[in-house]
Write a protein that holds these residues in place. Structure first.
Motif, PDB file in Angstrom:
ATOM      1  N   TYR A 178       0.850  -1.201   0.000  1.00  0.00           N
ATOM      2  CA  TYR A 178       0.000   0.000   0.000  1.00  0.00           C
ATOM      3  C   TYR A 178       0.882   1.246   0.000  1.00  0.00           C
ATOM      4  CZ  TYR A 178      -3.566  -3.481   0.652  1.00  0.00           C
ATOM      5  OH  TYR A 178      -4.364  -4.576   0.469  1.00  0.00           O
ATOM      6  N   ASN A 179       0.759   2.134   0.991  1.00  0.00           N
ATOM      7  CA  ASN A 179       1.652   3.302   1.055  1.00  0.00           C
ATOM      8  C   ASN A 179       2.505   3.268   2.325  1.00  0.00           C
ATOM      9  OD1 ASN A 179      -0.519   3.796   2.768  1.00  0.00           O
ATOM     10  ND2 ASN A 179      -0.602   5.989   2.337  1.00  0.00           N
ATOM     11  N   VAL A 180       2.765   2.051   2.821  1.00  0.00           N
ATOM     12  CA  VAL A 180       3.511   1.848   4.062  1.00  0.00           C
ATOM     13  C   VAL A 180       4.871   1.230   3.732  1.00  0.00           C
ATOM     14  CG1 VAL A 180       3.504   0.692   6.308  1.00  0.00           C
ATOM     15  CG2 VAL A 180       1.334   1.499   5.302  1.00  0.00           C
ATOM     16  N   PRO A 181       5.969   1.783   4.231  1.00  0.00           N
ATOM     17  CA  PRO A 181       7.288   1.197   3.979  1.00  0.00           C
ATOM     18  C   PRO A 181       7.366  -0.239   4.493  1.00  0.00           C
ATOM     19  CG  PRO A 181       7.511   3.417   4.868  1.00  0.00           C
ATOM     20  CD  PRO A 181       6.067   3.051   4.995  1.00  0.00           C
ATOM     21  N   PRO A 182       8.233  -1.065   3.913  1.00  0.00           N
ATOM     22  CA  PRO A 182       8.222  -2.500   4.225  1.00  0.00           C
ATOM     23  C   PRO A 182       8.654  -2.838   5.644  1.00  0.00           C
ATOM     24  CG  PRO A 182      10.072  -1.964   2.799  1.00  0.00           C
ATOM     25  CD  PRO A 182       9.200  -0.755   2.849  1.00  0.00           C
ATOM     26  N   TRP A 183       9.442  -2.000   6.278  1.00  0.00           N
ATOM     27  CA  TRP A 183       9.946  -2.320   7.614  1.00  0.00           C
ATOM     28  C   TRP A 183       8.969  -1.904   8.723  1.00  0.00           C
ATOM     29  CZ3 TRP A 183      12.086   1.207   4.239  1.00  0.00           C
ATOM     30  CH2 TRP A 183      11.906   2.549   4.554  1.00  0.00           C
ATOM     31  N   GLU A 232      -6.206   4.670  -4.252  1.00  0.00           N
ATOM     32  CA  GLU A 232      -5.644   6.003  -4.040  1.00  0.00           C
ATOM     33  C   GLU A 232      -4.290   5.994  -3.340  1.00  0.00           C
ATOM     34  OE1 GLU A 232      -9.801   6.461  -5.077  1.00  0.00           O
ATOM     35  OE2 GLU A 232      -8.796   5.218  -3.555  1.00  0.00           O
ATOM     36  N   TYR A 233      -3.942   4.887  -2.684  1.00  0.00           N
ATOM     37  CA  TYR A 233      -2.629   4.831  -2.041  1.00  0.00           C
ATOM     38  C   TYR A 233      -1.508   4.963  -3.058  1.00  0.00           C
ATOM     39  CZ  TYR A 233      -3.715  -0.055  -3.242  1.00  0.00           C
ATOM     40  OH  TYR A 233      -4.112  -1.203  -3.892  1.00  0.00           O
ATOM     41  N   ALA A 234      -1.776   4.641  -4.334  1.00  0.00           N
ATOM     42  CA  ALA A 234      -0.753   4.785  -5.371  1.00  0.00           C
ATOM     43  C   ALA A 234      -0.378   6.253  -5.594  1.00  0.00           C
ATOM     44  CB  ALA A 234      -1.221   4.157  -6.682  1.00  0.00           C
ATOM     45  N   PHE A 291      -3.672   9.296   1.205  1.00  0.00           N
ATOM     46  CA  PHE A 291      -4.488   8.121   1.529  1.00  0.00           C
ATOM     47  C   PHE A 291      -4.314   7.808   3.011  1.00  0.00           C
ATOM     48  CE2 PHE A 291      -4.893   3.468   1.951  1.00  0.00           C
ATOM     49  CZ  PHE A 291      -6.192   3.317   1.481  1.00  0.00           C
ATOM     50  N   THR A 292      -5.437   7.667   3.735  1.00  0.00           N
ATOM     51  CA  THR A 292      -5.371   7.559   5.197  1.00  0.00           C
ATOM     52  C   THR A 292      -5.893   6.228   5.716  1.00  0.00           C
ATOM     53  OG1 THR A 292      -7.542   8.640   5.365  1.00  0.00           O
ATOM     54  CG2 THR A 292      -5.586  10.058   5.497  1.00  0.00           C
TER      55      THR A 292
END
Length: 465
Positions: A282-287, A356-358, A304-305
């Motif tokens: 999504y829009n969250v870093p992998p770590w 929308e996270y894109a 995007f929330t």
């Protein structure tokens, strides 16, 4: 991004740059010392140059922007971890270009989704192998292992309004098992090394229309498929379906952890060589774990929330994979590896509502996070193989939601930053195609397409009965 988050990101990139310069200086001193030592002992040897494309090119992009590139040490788990890409390869031109491109990246696995209803005659049961034959031959030619993800309720089981006319669980499980068994028999010992049984069955739209996802029914079908595959080809790996990341919204969707637990209770581990997982970011870093996702996306800048509005494990790549491992350990399945059959970050803007996270992920974040995710999975003891979603959907379905994850773009397979970032993540030592090879292949494929488009249409003579 807002100004504060931009400052944070640029500060981060500056720190990365300093670290990289320091690392380069240390490496240079080490190489100089090693060379002197070798000369002193009379054992100095000439190092063969890289003949692959981009050798020695340390610039991350033509635009000069930076992203973190983690290169795991060569030999560290390299034999046990498989680098893979999912691609659309059902046409000859896309298949050939995809396979050569995957070889160029030095990845060793390719995934193709097979809609089995399109390859099987519903009345005779005869299978059309043409597309699969082509993929297997190309895989062998390019030293690429194949995963076929065999899925979808065949069209002949649905009516014009999309509802089921027959019960696919009662009727189709046996037919599906026969299909994958025959595929395993035909390609045993070839480049096809694994079969994924279905795709995202915890979604109603992927499982059975107008029917709630049912993990127990899925395991029943998996058991039949496993038996059929192993009877025909014991060496063929059987992978359970990767599950969609979602919370409970029955009857439309079942939480992927709940679905996994019920599969485990139904005997999942008796019928797999590996457990399939999907882990989109999504829009969250992998770590970042899901508990920290809301804070993280605000640091990087977000519109995007979702992770703030509905906190849940499904937003996090890391929490998803750690959650799989926790549940496998709880069921004494820690010896069964996880195959991540789909992961990645959409970037460059949303093409359809619901994605929308894109809009929050630029191409350099996509590159940075993808490489970090590969490095993390390589170090996870429980992940054996991972497939990035996807190679070429910007080429075959541009401006659709699937294209948001693509790593090359029209008109001529132009590489996005993520493509450059994952190049040389893996080093097998095999001879790889060069940029000239790719250009020559493009010219050949375009010429073939032109001939097909300009060829006269053959109209058969009418037949008198």
């Amino acid at each position: 991004m807002n100004r504060l988050s931009s400052a944070i990101v640029y500060q981060k990139r500056a720190v990365h740059a300093v670290a990289v310069v320091g690392a380069v200086l240390l490496c240079a001193l080490f190489v100089l010392f090693s060379a002197q030592l070798a000369l002193a002992s009379g054992a100095a040897q000439e190092t063969p140059g890289e003949d692959g494309p981009g050798a020695g090119d340390s610039s991350p992009s033509a635009e000069g922007q930076d992203f973190t590139l983690f290169l795991p040490a060569v030999g560290n788990k390299s034999e046990s971890f498989g680098y893979g890409l999912q691609a659309h390869m059902v046409t000859r031109s896309q298949a050939e270009r995809s396979m050569v491109t995957i070889s160029y990246l030095d990845f060793t696995w390719a995934k193709q989704q097979i809609n089995w209803g399109l390859y099987r005659d519903p009345w005779t049961g005869e299978i059309s192998y043409g597309v699969m034959d082509q993929l297997v031959v190309l895989g062998m030619r390019n030293e690429i292992n194949l995963l076929f993800s065999v899925t979808s309720v065949p069209a002949f089981l649905t009516s014009s309004d999309g509802s089921q006319t027959l019960d696919p669980v009662a009727l189709d499980s046996a037919a599906y098992a026969r299909f994958v068994g025959r595929v395993a028999r035909r390609y045993c010992g070839t480049s096809l090394k694994a079969i994924e049984v279905w795709n995202e069955p915890n979604l109603q739209v992927e499982w059975v229309v107008n029917r709630e996802p049912n993990p127990e029914e899925y395991v029943e079908m998996l058991a039949l498929a496993y038996q059929a595959i192993k009877e025909e080809c014991p060496s063929m790996k059987v992978i359970s379906a990767g599950l969609a990341q979602t919370s409970d919204n029955l009857p439309v969707a079942m939480d992927n952890f709940v679905y996994l637990e019920r599969m485990l209770q139904a005997g999942l581990l008796n019928y797999v060589d590996a457990v399939g997982a999907h882990a989109l970011g999504y829009n969250v870093p992998p770590w970042v774990r899901w508990e920290d996702a809301c804070t993280a996306i605000q640091v990087y800048g977000n519109t995007f929330t979702g992770p703030c509005d509905t906190p849940h494990h499904s937003w996090s790549f890391r929490s998803t994979l750690e959650g799989y491992q926790e549940r496998l350990v709880a069921f004494e399945g820690d010896k069964i590896p996880v195959w991540v059959t789909e992961f990645g970050w959409a970037a460059g803007g949303a093409y359809e509502p619901g994605y929308e996270y894109a809009n929050d992920n630029d191409y350099y974040e996509q590159a940075d996070w993808t490489v970090d995710a590969f490095a993390m999975m390589r170090e996870f003891d429980w992940v054996e193989t991972a497939f990035l979603w996807n190679l070429n959907f910007r080429m075959v379905a541009d401006q659709t939601q699937k294209a948001q994850w693509g790593i090359v773009e029209p008109p001529d397979w132009h590489p996005l930053p993520v493509f450059k970032a994952i190049n040389r993540l893996n080093t097998t030592g095999r001879k790889r195609p060069t940029l000239d090879d790719l250009a020559a292949l493009d010219a050949t494929l375009k010429a073939a397409e032109t001939r097909e488009q300009t060829a006269p249409v053959h109209v058969p003579e009418p037949v008198t009965l």
